[in-house]
Motif scaffolding. Sequence first.
Motif, mmCIF file in Angstrom:
data_model
loop_
_atom_site.group_PDB
_atom_site.id
_atom_site.type_symbol
_atom_site.label_atom_id
_atom_site.label_comp_id
_atom_site.label_asym_id
_atom_site.label_seq_id
_atom_site.Cartn_x
_atom_site.Cartn_y
_atom_site.Cartn_z
ATOM 1 N N ASP A 48 0.807 -1.219 0.000
ATOM 2 C CA ASP A 48 0.000 0.000 0.000
ATOM 3 C C ASP A 48 0.840 1.269 0.000
ATOM 4 O O ASP A 48 0.327 2.342 -0.294
ATOM 5 C CB ASP A 48 -0.964 0.014 1.195
ATOM 6 N N ARG A 49 2.152 1.145 0.297
ATOM 7 C CA ARG A 49 3.018 2.323 0.337
ATOM 8 C C ARG A 49 4.316 2.047 -0.402
ATOM 9 O O ARG A 49 4.834 0.929 -0.397
ATOM 10 C CB ARG A 49 3.342 2.708 1.785
ATOM 11 N N ALA A 50 4.852 3.093 -1.033
ATOM 12 C CA ALA A 50 6.148 2.987 -1.697
ATOM 13 C C ALA A 50 6.861 4.328 -1.606
ATOM 14 O O ALA A 50 6.231 5.388 -1.647
ATOM 15 C CB ALA A 50 5.993 2.571 -3.159
ATOM 16 N N THR A 51 8.163 4.264 -1.461
ATOM 17 C CA THR A 51 9.017 5.451 -1.516
ATOM 18 C C THR A 51 9.929 5.316 -2.716
ATOM 19 O O THR A 51 10.586 4.282 -2.890
ATOM 20 C CB THR A 51 9.863 5.584 -0.238
ATOM 21 N N LEU A 52 9.976 6.343 -3.553
ATOM 22 C CA LEU A 52 10.870 6.358 -4.704
ATOM 23 C C LEU A 52 12.099 7.181 -4.343
ATOM 24 O O LEU A 52 11.987 8.372 -4.042
ATOM 25 C CB LEU A 52 10.177 6.957 -5.919
#
Length: 237
Positions: A48-52
Amino acid sequence: MHAIILAGGKGTRLRPYTTRLPKPLMPIGDEFSILDIVLNQLAQHGFDRATLAIGYLGDLIRSYVGDGGRWGLDIDYATEEAPLGTIGPVLRILDRLPEHFLVMNGDVLTDLNYRELLERHERMRPPITVATYQREVKVDFGVLATRDGRVIDFTEKPTLNYRVSMGVYAISKSALAPYPPGLPLGFDELMTDMLGQPVPPEEYAFGGYWLDIGRPDDYDRANAEFDRVRPRLLKGA
């Protein structure tokens, strides 16, 4: 579940393609970029979450991805002002991460189940779990073994087999706590440190589809194979 996607490199091995476009935005097939495929897969696997982690041409990635809503993901960004290696960008956002999380390169095409990798890591509790792949390397030369100037063995054009890192890892926050944020830290340095710890890293052996898009030949192969492997990479998309 939270994933960090490393998308800050210059993609120098993929030039001239990457002189104007960051590698994760390189098109695969007629509809998708590499990053498109990765984000679709993460959403399908329940993340549900991602950091690029962005750097080179990062504004293009930020413009394209936005807040991640079209993939059903909540996406934020970590900007590298200078290269920090594979793990360095993670150290800068460690306080924003859950205890167990996924880290992956932004140029990988695979049908690896990211959820299963992370859940296995949570059950086994090593400091890091590395997804690995059996890779054959054909040597186009006769290979000699020598000792004291004498030839003691010869093999004509051997094929060597290695287990290689796929560029996908499940990591525990506590394993990275001793490292100061803001300094470069490569995966190679982390692995060397971890091998000296009482609890060593774990392997997640994978035998499905995997392609690291690092060179023009790899990129051409990805496009040539995409129609065939699309059902495996993008179930229902």
